[in-house]
Design a protein around this motif. Structure first.
Motif, PDB file in Angstrom:
ATOM      1  N   ALA A  24      17.942  16.344  40.628  1.00 54.93           N
ATOM      2  CA  ALA A  24      17.285  17.390  41.737  1.00 54.93           C
ATOM      3  C   ALA A  24      18.259  18.205  42.340  1.00 54.93           C
ATOM      4  O   ALA A  24      17.886  19.114  42.722  1.00 54.93           O
ATOM      5  CB  ALA A  24      16.616  16.430  42.769  1.00 54.93           C
ATOM      6  N   ARG A  25      19.611  17.793  42.679  1.00 51.49           N
ATOM      7  CA  ARG A  25      20.418  18.623  43.491  1.00 51.49           C
ATOM      8  C   ARG A  25      20.967  19.923  42.130  1.00 51.49           C
ATOM      9  O   ARG A  25      21.080  20.846  42.637  1.00 51.49           O
ATOM     10  CB  ARG A  25      21.747  17.695  43.742  1.00 51.49           C
ATOM     11  N   LEU A  26      21.099  19.334  41.357  1.00 51.43           N
ATOM     12  CA  LEU A  26      21.953  20.107  39.987  1.00 51.43           C
ATOM     13  C   LEU A  26      20.780  21.132  39.646  1.00 51.43           C
ATOM     14  O   LEU A  26      20.924  22.317  39.434  1.00 51.43           O
ATOM     15  CB  LEU A  26      22.089  19.343  38.835  1.00 51.43           C
ATOM     16  N   ASN A  27      19.334  20.855  39.921  1.00 51.74           N
ATOM     17  CA  ASN A  27      18.183  21.676  39.606  1.00 51.74           C
ATOM     18  C   ASN A  27      18.261  22.917  40.399  1.00 51.74           C
ATOM     19  O   ASN A  27      17.790  24.200  40.001  1.00 51.74           O
ATOM     20  CB  ASN A  27      16.914  21.064  39.654  1.00 51.74           C
ATOM     21  N   GLY A  28      18.885  22.918  41.307  1.00 49.62           N
ATOM     22  CA  GLY A  28      19.072  23.922  42.373  1.00 49.62           C
ATOM     23  C   GLY A  28      19.656  25.310  41.908  1.00 49.62           C
ATOM     24  O   GLY A  28      19.428  26.326  42.340  1.00 49.62           O
ATOM     25  N   VAL A  39      17.534  30.890  40.629  1.00 46.77           N
ATOM     26  CA  VAL A  39      17.529  32.174  39.802  1.00 46.77           C
ATOM     27  C   VAL A  39      16.016  32.338  39.632  1.00 46.77           C
ATOM     28  O   VAL A  39      15.497  33.543  39.850  1.00 46.77           O
ATOM     29  CB  VAL A  39      18.140  31.959  38.527  1.00 46.77           C
ATOM     30  N   HIS A  40      15.162  31.376  39.365  1.00 45.14           N
ATOM     31  CA  HIS A  40      13.894  31.773  39.218  1.00 45.14           C
ATOM     32  C   HIS A  40      13.105  31.926  40.293  1.00 45.14           C
ATOM     33  O   HIS A  40      12.068  32.924  40.264  1.00 45.14           O
ATOM     34  CB  HIS A  40      13.254  30.120  38.477  1.00 45.14           C
ATOM     35  N   ALA A  41      13.205  31.358  41.218  1.00 47.76           N
ATOM     36  CA  ALA A  41      12.560  31.464  42.577  1.00 47.76           C
ATOM     37  C   ALA A  41      12.954  33.006  42.973  1.00 47.76           C
ATOM     38  O   ALA A  41      12.061  33.613  43.603  1.00 47.76           O
ATOM     39  CB  ALA A  41      12.834  30.454  43.743  1.00 47.76           C
ATOM     40  N   PHE A 100       7.448  30.592  41.455  1.00 50.31           N
ATOM     41  CA  PHE A 100       8.424  29.343  41.904  1.00 50.31           C
ATOM     42  C   PHE A 100       8.573  29.556  43.378  1.00 50.31           C
ATOM     43  O   PHE A 100       8.764  30.585  44.069  1.00 50.31           O
ATOM     44  CB  PHE A 100       9.791  29.694  41.122  1.00 50.31           C
ATOM     45  N   ARG A 101       8.440  28.235  44.028  1.00 53.08           N
ATOM     46  CA  ARG A 101       8.352  28.238  45.419  1.00 53.08           C
ATOM     47  C   ARG A 101       9.996  28.023  45.666  1.00 53.08           C
ATOM     48  O   ARG A 101      10.796  27.358  44.874  1.00 53.08           O
ATOM     49  CB  ARG A 101       7.912  26.837  45.655  1.00 53.08           C
ATOM     50  N   SER A 102      10.633  28.694  46.714  1.00 49.58           N
ATOM     51  CA  SER A 102      12.019  28.354  46.893  1.00 49.58           C
ATOM     52  C   SER A 102      12.172  27.362  48.047  1.00 49.58           C
ATOM     53  O   SER A 102      11.263  27.233  48.916  1.00 49.58           O
ATOM     54  CB  SER A 102      12.350  30.041  47.619  1.00 49.58           C
ATOM     55  N   GLY A 103      13.180  26.968  48.101  1.00 49.14           N
ATOM     56  CA  GLY A 103      13.678  26.004  49.143  1.00 49.14           C
ATOM     57  C   GLY A 103      12.772  24.626  49.216  1.00 49.14           C
ATOM     58  O   GLY A 103      12.549  24.097  50.087  1.00 49.14           O
ATOM     59  N   ALA A 104      12.389  24.144  47.858  1.00 46.43           N
ATOM     60  CA  ALA A 104      11.874  22.771  47.829  1.00 46.43           C
ATOM     61  C   ALA A 104      12.866  21.946  48.221  1.00 46.43           C
ATOM     62  O   ALA A 104      14.142  21.598  47.969  1.00 46.43           O
ATOM     63  CB  ALA A 104      11.559  22.555  46.417  1.00 46.43           C
ATOM     64  N   ALA A 105      12.340  20.992  49.207  1.00 48.86           N
ATOM     65  CA  ALA A 105      13.266  19.710  49.682  1.00 48.86           C
ATOM     66  C   ALA A 105      13.609  19.068  48.337  1.00 48.86           C
ATOM     67  O   ALA A 105      12.814  18.268  47.596  1.00 48.86           O
ATOM     68  CB  ALA A 105      12.538  19.209  50.864  1.00 48.86           C
ATOM     69  N   ARG A 106      14.939  18.409  48.458  1.00 45.73           N
ATOM     70  CA  ARG A 106      15.317  17.504  47.354  1.00 45.73           C
ATOM     71  C   ARG A 106      14.625  16.075  47.370  1.00 45.73           C
ATOM     72  O   ARG A 106      14.195  15.636  46.630  1.00 45.73           O
ATOM     73  CB  ARG A 106      16.822  17.084  47.590  1.00 45.73           C
TER      74      ARG A 106
END
Length: 167
Positions: free
Chosen positions: A26-30, A35-37, A44-50
């Motif tokens: 989940a952290r590395l996905n950021g 880039v996508h958001a 894509f939603r930005s700032g999704a909570a971990r």
């Protein structure tokens, strides 16, 4: 061999991911999600909570058809790959086939061009080969020129195009 005067870079260490790695993924996905958001905020939603992402990764990692890997450089986690083994039985129009789909590939930008992404893709290829897969598929957003260049350099070729038109 590194250029004269440069220290040799450590090789990435890649290991299979387990459900215990959900928070790490989940952290590395950021790294890739930002880039996508940034380029497609309509999708894509930005700032999704971990905290929202960890259960999603736990679900992925618990599936029998998922193969996931974590890459480390000098002991530090710097990337991951998540892939799905797809077994298509075939029908009147298509032949049966088994292939692996690379769904996620994320690398810390500080580890770019160190062989991490290549090592992760190779781990997915090896897992696919062990499962009897005939090919490795992935997709890339058109705005992501760096990813397209990486995949092309890694031997991927265009299989089809997905087109979009607003309605």
């Amino acid at each position: 061999m590194p250029p004269a005067g440069e220290e040799p870079r450590p090789a990435p260490d890649v290991r299979p991911a387990s459900i215990r790695d959900a928070a790490l993924l989940a952290r590395l996905n950021g790294f890739v999600h930002s880039v996508h958001a940034g380029n497609r905020p309509d999708v894509f939603r930005s700032g999704a909570a971990r905290a929202e992402l960890v259960p999603i990764f736990e679900t992925h990692l618990a599936r029998e058809d998922v193969r996931a890997f974590v890459a480390h450089l000098a002991g530090r986690p710097v990337g991951y790959a998540l892939a799905v083994i797809a077994d298509r039985p075939g029908d009147a129009l298509t032949r049966p086939r088994t292939f692996v789909i690379l769904e996620h590939l994320a690398v810390d930008p500080r580890a770019a061009r160190t062989g991490v992404a290549t090592a992760l893709v190779e781990a997915v290829r090896t897992a696919g080969r062990q499962e009897g897969c005939s090919s490795l598929l992935t997709d890339v957003w058109d705005f992501n020129a760096d990813a397209r260049a990486f995949y092309e350099a890694a031997g991927f070729t265009t299989m089809r195009h997905i087109l979009e038109r607003p309605i």
